[in-house]
Write an enzyme that holds these catalytic residues in place. Structure first.
Site, mmCIF file in Angstrom:
data_model
loop_
_atom_site.group_PDB
_atom_site.id
_atom_site.type_symbol
_atom_site.label_atom_id
_atom_site.label_comp_id
_atom_site.label_asym_id
_atom_site.label_seq_id
_atom_site.Cartn_x
_atom_site.Cartn_y
_atom_site.Cartn_z
ATOM 1 C CE LYS A 107 -2.292 -0.355 4.412
ATOM 2 N NZ LYS A 107 -1.245 -2.178 4.194
ATOM 3 N NE ARG A 163 -3.480 -1.068 10.027
ATOM 4 C CZ ARG A 163 -2.602 -0.354 9.708
ATOM 5 N NH1 ARG A 163 -2.112 0.656 9.592
ATOM 6 N NH2 ARG A 163 -1.028 -1.366 9.501
ATOM 7 N NE ARG A 223 6.910 -3.218 5.432
ATOM 8 C CZ ARG A 223 5.944 -2.329 5.310
ATOM 9 N NH1 ARG A 223 5.408 -2.487 4.121
ATOM 10 N NH2 ARG A 223 4.844 -2.774 6.465
ATOM 11 N NE ARG A 240 7.124 -0.493 10.101
ATOM 12 C CZ ARG A 240 6.286 -0.044 9.030
ATOM 13 N NH1 ARG A 240 5.951 0.273 8.288
ATOM 14 N NH2 ARG A 240 4.582 -1.256 9.436
ATOM 15 N NE ARG A 300 2.181 -4.862 11.276
ATOM 16 C CZ ARG A 300 3.194 -4.125 10.518
ATOM 17 N NH1 ARG A 300 4.111 -5.077 10.118
ATOM 18 N NH2 ARG A 300 2.233 -2.990 9.756
HETATM 19 P P1 AMP Z 1 1.787 1.053 9.301
HETATM 20 O O1 AMP Z 1 2.549 1.401 9.256
HETATM 21 O O2 AMP Z 1 0.811 0.986 8.073
HETATM 22 O O3 AMP Z 1 1.803 -0.856 8.820
HETATM 23 O O4 AMP Z 1 1.018 1.243 10.400
HETATM 24 C C1 AMP Z 1 1.562 0.594 11.457
HETATM 25 C C2 AMP Z 1 1.238 0.635 13.076
HETATM 26 O O5 AMP Z 1 0.473 2.040 13.398
HETATM 27 C C3 AMP Z 1 0.094 -0.400 13.047
HETATM 28 O O6 AMP Z 1 0.327 -2.208 12.714
HETATM 29 C C4 AMP Z 1 -0.879 -0.072 14.534
HETATM 30 O O7 AMP Z 1 0.110 0.059 14.655
HETATM 31 C C5 AMP Z 1 -0.448 1.855 14.034
HETATM 32 N N1 AMP Z 1 -1.604 1.841 13.032
HETATM 33 C C6 AMP Z 1 -1.576 2.834 12.243
HETATM 34 N N2 AMP Z 1 -2.537 2.879 11.223
HETATM 35 C C7 AMP Z 1 -3.466 2.166 12.126
HETATM 36 C C8 AMP Z 1 -5.308 2.981 12.193
HETATM 37 N N3 AMP Z 1 -5.964 2.686 11.349
HETATM 38 N N4 AMP Z 1 -5.764 1.964 12.869
HETATM 39 C C9 AMP Z 1 -5.461 1.366 14.508
HETATM 40 N N5 AMP Z 1 -3.463 1.578 14.267
HETATM 41 C C10 AMP Z 1 -3.286 1.602 12.986
#
Ligand code: AMP
Length: 210
Positions: A13, A88, A123, A156, A167
């Protein structure tokens, strides 16, 4: 155009959001990046989010809804935006609807769990600007260095295998139901994630033009 990109963590994404952002000249908004920024700058919100993030869990809805409300109010969103990683959960999608935010298209990038696990191990992200890379599929020109800002590329914590599995579980239970939520609204398109980033981009752009 107001676009939502759905997909499992590691489905690509972030990379696709950056490409569409350049093509359509609209901001790509990643709640994950905003939270990581907040964490780096040591804000209270960042501190609160850290334990959830490190465990591969979702940050509470009210926190991310607050973040997105503030971000969408900025003037660069007037001509459209791409949401990467938000919503999400169903309550997050309902919050967008009740804010009166009109979504034009929702694209779900489909990738199997096995492929996701393989991809995540390669990644890397820039610790400075958040740009994403992959050792195999989207390698930086110079190893370990961001092409965009020369920042250092890191893995990360939440990309480590055990966290990735957690996740994915969260994705299937909390986020996947959004597909039928947006299908009912007639906004959902599916794009099969390809091996090569540019092949997925081509399919995605076709859907956006449709
Ligand atoms: P991402 O970089 O989008 O994979 O987000 C990394 C982490 O941030 C996720 O695993 C969640 O802990 C938190 N996070 C990001 N976006 C959201 C969301 N819309 N709702 C809840 N947690 C989020």
């Amino acid at each position: 155009m107001n676009i939502i990109l759905l997909g499992a963590p590691g489905a690509g994404k972030g990379t696709q959001a950056e490409v569409i952002c350049d093509r359509l000249n609209i901001p790509a908004i990643s709640t994950g990046n905003i939270i990581r920024e907040a964490l780096k700058s040591g804000t209270e919100m960042g501190q609160k989010a850290k334990s959830f993030m490190d465990a591969g869990a979702l940050v509470p809805d009210e926190v991310v809804i607050g973040i997105i409300k503030e971000r969408l109010a900025l003037s660069d969103c007037e001509n459209g935006f791409i949401l990467d990683g938000f919503p999400r959960t169903i309550p997050q999608a309902e919050a967008l609807d009740s804010m009166g935010v009109k979504i034009d298209k929702v694209i779900s990038i489909e990738v199997s769990d096995d492929k996701i696990i393989k991809r995540m191990s390669g990644r890397r992200v820039c610790e400075k600007c958040g740009a994403s890379y992959h050792l195999e599929y989207k390698a930086p020109t110079q190893e370990g260095t961001c092409d965009k800002c020369a920042g250092t590329l890191i893995q990360r914590k939440d990309d480590h295998p055990d966290t990735v599995k957690a996740r994915l579980d969260v994705f299937h239970t909390e986020t996947e139901p959004l597909k039928s939520y947006y299908e009912k609204q007639g906004k959902l398109s599916l794009v099969e994630g390809q091996e090569k980033v540019e092949d997925t981009t081509a399919l995605l752009l076709k859907q956006l033009e449709a």
